[in-house]
Write a protein that holds these residues in place. Structure first.
Motif, PDB file in Angstrom:
ATOM      1  N   ILE A   1       0.842  -1.212   0.000  1.00  0.00           N
ATOM      2  CA  ILE A   1       0.000   0.000   0.000  1.00  0.00           C
ATOM      3  C   ILE A   1       0.869   1.250   0.000  1.00  0.00           C
ATOM      4  O   ILE A   1       0.686   2.170   0.817  1.00  0.00           O
ATOM      5  N   SER A   2       1.816   1.302  -0.915  1.00  0.00           N
ATOM      6  CA  SER A   2       2.741   2.438  -0.944  1.00  0.00           C
ATOM      7  C   SER A   2       2.929   3.013  -2.338  1.00  0.00           C
ATOM      8  O   SER A   2       3.796   3.866  -2.529  1.00  0.00           O
ATOM      9  N   HIS A   3       2.126   2.562  -3.312  1.00  0.00           N
ATOM     10  CA  HIS A   3       2.294   3.040  -4.683  1.00  0.00           C
ATOM     11  C   HIS A   3       0.933   3.396  -5.282  1.00  0.00           C
ATOM     12  O   HIS A   3      -0.102   2.966  -4.791  1.00  0.00           O
ATOM     13  N   GLY A   4       0.971   4.182  -6.351  1.00  0.00           N
ATOM     14  CA  GLY A   4      -0.255   4.485  -7.081  1.00  0.00           C
ATOM     15  C   GLY A   4      -0.972   5.721  -6.576  1.00  0.00           C
ATOM     16  O   GLY A   4      -0.451   6.495  -5.772  1.00  0.00           O
ATOM     17  N   ASP A   5      -2.187   5.901  -7.049  1.00  0.00           N
ATOM     18  CA  ASP A   5      -2.975   7.081  -6.701  1.00  0.00           C
ATOM     19  C   ASP A   5      -3.476   7.010  -5.259  1.00  0.00           C
ATOM     20  O   ASP A   5      -3.652   5.932  -4.694  1.00  0.00           O
ATOM     21  N   TYR A   6      -3.696   8.180  -4.684  1.00  0.00           N
ATOM     22  CA  TYR A   6      -4.304   8.276  -3.361  1.00  0.00           C
ATOM     23  C   TYR A   6      -5.822   8.185  -3.516  1.00  0.00           C
ATOM     24  O   TYR A   6      -6.405   8.820  -4.391  1.00  0.00           O
ATOM     25  N   ALA A   7      -6.460   7.395  -2.656  1.00  0.00           N
ATOM     26  CA  ALA A   7      -7.910   7.247  -2.732  1.00  0.00           C
ATOM     27  C   ALA A   7      -8.452   6.886  -1.350  1.00  0.00           C
ATOM     28  O   ALA A   7      -7.789   6.194  -0.574  1.00  0.00           O
ATOM     29  N   ALA A   8      -9.659   7.361  -1.060  1.00  0.00           N
ATOM     30  CA  ALA A   8     -10.264   7.094   0.246  1.00  0.00           C
ATOM     31  C   ALA A   8     -10.479   5.604   0.483  1.00  0.00           C
ATOM     32  O   ALA A   8     -10.389   5.131   1.619  1.00  0.00           O
ATOM     33  N   ASP A   9     -10.766   4.854  -0.574  1.00  0.00           N
ATOM     34  CA  ASP A   9     -11.037   3.424  -0.401  1.00  0.00           C
ATOM     35  C   ASP A   9      -9.819   2.554  -0.672  1.00  0.00           C
ATOM     36  O   ASP A   9      -9.919   1.331  -0.679  1.00  0.00           O
ATOM     37  N   ARG A  10      -8.660   3.164  -0.888  1.00  0.00           N
ATOM     38  CA  ARG A  10      -7.456   2.398  -1.252  1.00  0.00           C
ATOM     39  C   ARG A  10      -7.080   1.381  -0.175  1.00  0.00           C
ATOM     40  O   ARG A  10      -6.775   0.214  -0.463  1.00  0.00           O
ATOM     41  N   PHE A  11      -7.086   1.811   1.063  1.00  0.00           N
ATOM     42  CA  PHE A  11      -6.681   0.913   2.148  1.00  0.00           C
ATOM     43  C   PHE A  11      -7.613  -0.290   2.242  1.00  0.00           C
ATOM     44  O   PHE A  11      -7.171  -1.434   2.367  1.00  0.00           O
ATOM     45  N   GLU A  12      -8.918  -0.052   2.158  1.00  0.00           N
ATOM     46  CA  GLU A  12      -9.868  -1.158   2.246  1.00  0.00           C
ATOM     47  C   GLU A  12      -9.682  -2.140   1.099  1.00  0.00           C
ATOM     48  O   GLU A  12      -9.706  -3.364   1.307  1.00  0.00           O
ATOM     49  N   ARG A  13      -9.494  -1.625  -0.107  1.00  0.00           N
ATOM     50  CA  ARG A  13      -9.336  -2.516  -1.268  1.00  0.00           C
ATOM     51  C   ARG A  13      -8.080  -3.366  -1.157  1.00  0.00           C
ATOM     52  O   ARG A  13      -8.110  -4.584  -1.379  1.00  0.00           O
ATOM     53  N   GLU A  14      -6.978  -2.740  -0.789  1.00  0.00           N
ATOM     54  CA  GLU A  14      -5.717  -3.480  -0.786  1.00  0.00           C
ATOM     55  C   GLU A  14      -5.576  -4.388   0.434  1.00  0.00           C
ATOM     56  O   GLU A  14      -4.967  -5.465   0.347  1.00  0.00           O
ATOM     57  N   MET A  15      -6.151  -3.986   1.560  1.00  0.00           N
ATOM     58  CA  MET A  15      -6.122  -4.891   2.713  1.00  0.00           C
ATOM     59  C   MET A  15      -7.056  -6.077   2.502  1.00  0.00           C
ATOM     60  O   MET A  15      -6.778  -7.187   2.972  1.00  0.00           O
ATOM     61  N   THR A  16      -8.160  -5.869   1.793  1.00  0.00           N
ATOM     62  CA  THR A  16      -9.020  -7.006   1.439  1.00  0.00           C
ATOM     63  C   THR A  16      -8.237  -7.991   0.586  1.00  0.00           C
ATOM     64  O   THR A  16      -8.287  -9.214   0.814  1.00  0.00           O
ATOM     65  N   ARG A  17      -7.485  -7.477  -0.375  1.00  0.00           N
ATOM     66  CA  ARG A  17      -6.666  -8.344  -1.209  1.00  0.00           C
ATOM     67  C   ARG A  17      -5.608  -9.066  -0.369  1.00  0.00           C
ATOM     68  O   ARG A  17      -5.371 -10.266  -0.546  1.00  0.00           O
ATOM     69  N   ASN A  18      -4.960  -8.347   0.544  1.00  0.00           N
ATOM     70  CA  ASN A  18      -3.942  -8.970   1.395  1.00  0.00           C
ATOM     71  C   ASN A  18      -4.524 -10.099   2.234  1.00  0.00           C
ATOM     72  O   ASN A  18      -3.937 -11.185   2.349  1.00  0.00           O
ATOM     73  N   MET A  19      -5.686  -9.851   2.821  1.00  0.00           N
ATOM     74  CA  MET A  19      -6.285 -10.887   3.655  1.00  0.00           C
ATOM     75  C   MET A  19      -6.797 -12.060   2.828  1.00  0.00           C
ATOM     76  O   MET A  19      -6.711 -13.216   3.260  1.00  0.00           O
ATOM     77  N   ASP A  20      -7.291 -11.789   1.624  1.00  0.00           N
ATOM     78  CA  ASP A  20      -7.682 -12.881   0.733  1.00  0.00           C
ATOM     79  C   ASP A  20      -6.468 -13.740   0.381  1.00  0.00           C
ATOM     80  O   ASP A  20      -6.557 -14.978   0.313  1.00  0.00           O
ATOM     81  N   THR A  21      -5.324 -13.092   0.143  1.00  0.00           N
ATOM     82  CA  THR A  21      -4.088 -13.820  -0.161  1.00  0.00           C
ATOM     83  C   THR A  21      -3.659 -14.671   1.024  1.00  0.00           C
ATOM     84  O   THR A  21      -3.256 -15.834   0.864  1.00  0.00           O
ATOM     85  N   LEU A  22      -3.759 -14.102   2.209  1.00  0.00           N
ATOM     86  CA  LEU A  22      -3.372 -14.843   3.410  1.00  0.00           C
ATOM     87  C   LEU A  22      -4.285 -16.038   3.633  1.00  0.00           C
ATOM     88  O   LEU A  22      -3.827 -17.147   3.955  1.00  0.00           O
ATOM     89  N   VAL A  23      -5.583 -15.835   3.469  1.00  0.00           N
ATOM     90  CA  VAL A  23      -6.535 -16.947   3.600  1.00  0.00           C
ATOM     91  C   VAL A  23      -6.225 -18.037   2.580  1.00  0.00           C
ATOM     92  O   VAL A  23      -6.221 -19.231   2.902  1.00  0.00           O
ATOM     93  N   GLN A  24      -5.942 -17.630   1.354  1.00  0.00           N
ATOM     94  CA  GLN A  24      -5.604 -18.608   0.306  1.00  0.00           C
ATOM     95  C   GLN A  24      -4.371 -19.411   0.706  1.00  0.00           C
ATOM     96  O   GLN A  24      -4.349 -20.644   0.564  1.00  0.00           O
ATOM     97  N   ALA A  25      -3.348 -18.744   1.196  1.00  0.00           N
ATOM     98  CA  ALA A  25      -2.130 -19.450   1.611  1.00  0.00           C
ATOM     99  C   ALA A  25      -2.400 -20.427   2.739  1.00  0.00           C
ATOM    100  O   ALA A  25      -1.895 -21.575   2.738  1.00  0.00           O
ATOM    101  N   MET A  26      -3.220 -20.025   3.693  1.00  0.00           N
ATOM    102  CA  MET A  26      -3.508 -20.892   4.841  1.00  0.00           C
ATOM    103  C   MET A  26      -4.342 -22.103   4.427  1.00  0.00           C
ATOM    104  O   MET A  26      -4.135 -23.215   4.917  1.00  0.00           O
ATOM    105  N   LEU A  27      -5.271 -21.896   3.492  1.00  0.00           N
ATOM    106  CA  LEU A  27      -6.119 -23.012   3.045  1.00  0.00           C
ATOM    107  C   LEU A  27      -5.361 -23.957   2.122  1.00  0.00           C
ATOM    108  O   LEU A  27      -5.558 -25.185   2.175  1.00  0.00           O
TER     109      LEU A  27
END
Length: 305
Positions: A275-301
């Motif tokens: 979460i350190s590149h690209g445009d600034y956006a109010a929903d940026r953190f939610e979108r990228e943390m959702t992706r991070n947690m989806d990746t983590l869940v995928q790895a664990m499963l």
């Protein structure tokens, strides 16, 4: 007099989004709050809604790890009413910028004032004096604590909008907690999944601990510092000895040694957003943390028992 139809629609839309609208008469007097990093733009934008302006002091496209202040960026600080900082090692450049600006006494909000911090990872990081891990924003718990601190301190600086900032922060924090709850819900049927994890650099400890995982090995001596051949060989040996199952790297991380590790060990590799590149956006953190947690869940499963 009753509200016009357009005004009623506007109020309904902003209230449905969980952001309290500003009084139109106060719009011209909005505060300008500066931020240094993408996650803090999202935090502050959701806290203030349209009652204040959020101003990045680093233009989009610059890497904060390698950023060198420019005269026009320093000049921008002179227009701010306050600045929100990570303050624990990720935006050290901001202090130099403030000191060189026309507002050396600019009010500073230390976002991590109430966050329990983890120690820095990597021998080079500790040797350089960085004793804490500055990536507290790469977790939901750390982010919720920072949002509360930021809302409280901005309310003190802008008391006319303090109540709105508090309400908006609570709404935003509920959404963030729900993101984590959704991710944990996907693991409910997985049983006791215990992965042995390594990371390319020490940015993801906060996130991994939220899901009950500890980091067994960190490849980089410090963030952005590539390991020497000897250090890389030692890390690979450690991964084998500890039977590490998963390596987490940074999304779009261009380095030959990452591929070397995967080739030499056969360990599964997954990537998180920093979460350190690209445009600034109010929903940026939610979108990228959702992706991070989806990746983590995928790895664990995929890798769990």
């Amino acid at each position: 007099m009753s509200l016009s139809l357009n005004r009623r629609r506007f109020l309904a839309a902003t209230l449905a989004a969980g952001v309290l609208p500003a009084d139109t008469g106060a719009a011209a007097e909005r505060k300008r709050f500066g931020i240094t990093l993408h996650p803090y733009y999202s935090y502050v934008a959701n806290i203030v809604g349209d009652r204040a302006e959020v101003v990045p002091i680093i233009p989009a496209g610059f890497n904060p790890h390698a950023y060198e202040p420019r005269p026009e960026d320093i000049q921008r600080i002179g227009s701010l009413d306050a600045i929100v900082l990570n303050g624990i090692g990720h935006d050290d450049f901001a202090g130099r910028m403030i000191a060189a600006s026309s507002k050396p006494k600019l009010p500073v909000v230390e976002a991590n004032a109430d966050v329990p911090l983890l120690p820095a990872a990597g021998s080079a990081a500790r040797a350089s004096g960085k004793v804490v891990n500055p990536h507290s924003f790469l977790s939901i718990t750390g982010s919720v604590l920072q949002v509360a601190t930021i809302a409280r301190e901005l309310g003190r600086l802008d008391p006319a909008n303090a109540e709105a900032y508090t309400a908006n922060a609570r709404t935003y924090s509920r959404r963030l907690r729900q993101l984590r709850a959704d991710a944990l819900g996907k693991l409910a049927s997985a049983g006791d999944t215990r992965l042995r994890v390594a990371t390319i650099h020490g940015a993801y400890d906060y996130l991994l601990r939220e899901f009950g995982l500890e980091v067994s090995a960190v490849v980089e001596p410090a963030h952005g510092v590539e390991p020497s051949p000897a250090q890389l060989a030692e890390t690979i040996a450690t991964m084998r000895r500890l039977d590490v199952q998963v390596i987490f790297s940074e999304l779009n991380f261009p380095s030959a040694y990452v591929e070397t590790i995967r080739r030499e060990t056969g360990i599964r590799l997954y990537s998180f957003s920093h979460i350190s590149h690209g445009d600034y956006a109010a929903d940026r953190f939610e979108r990228e943390m959702t992706r991070n947690m989806d990746t983590l869940v995928q790895a664990m499963l995929e890798t769990g028992p």
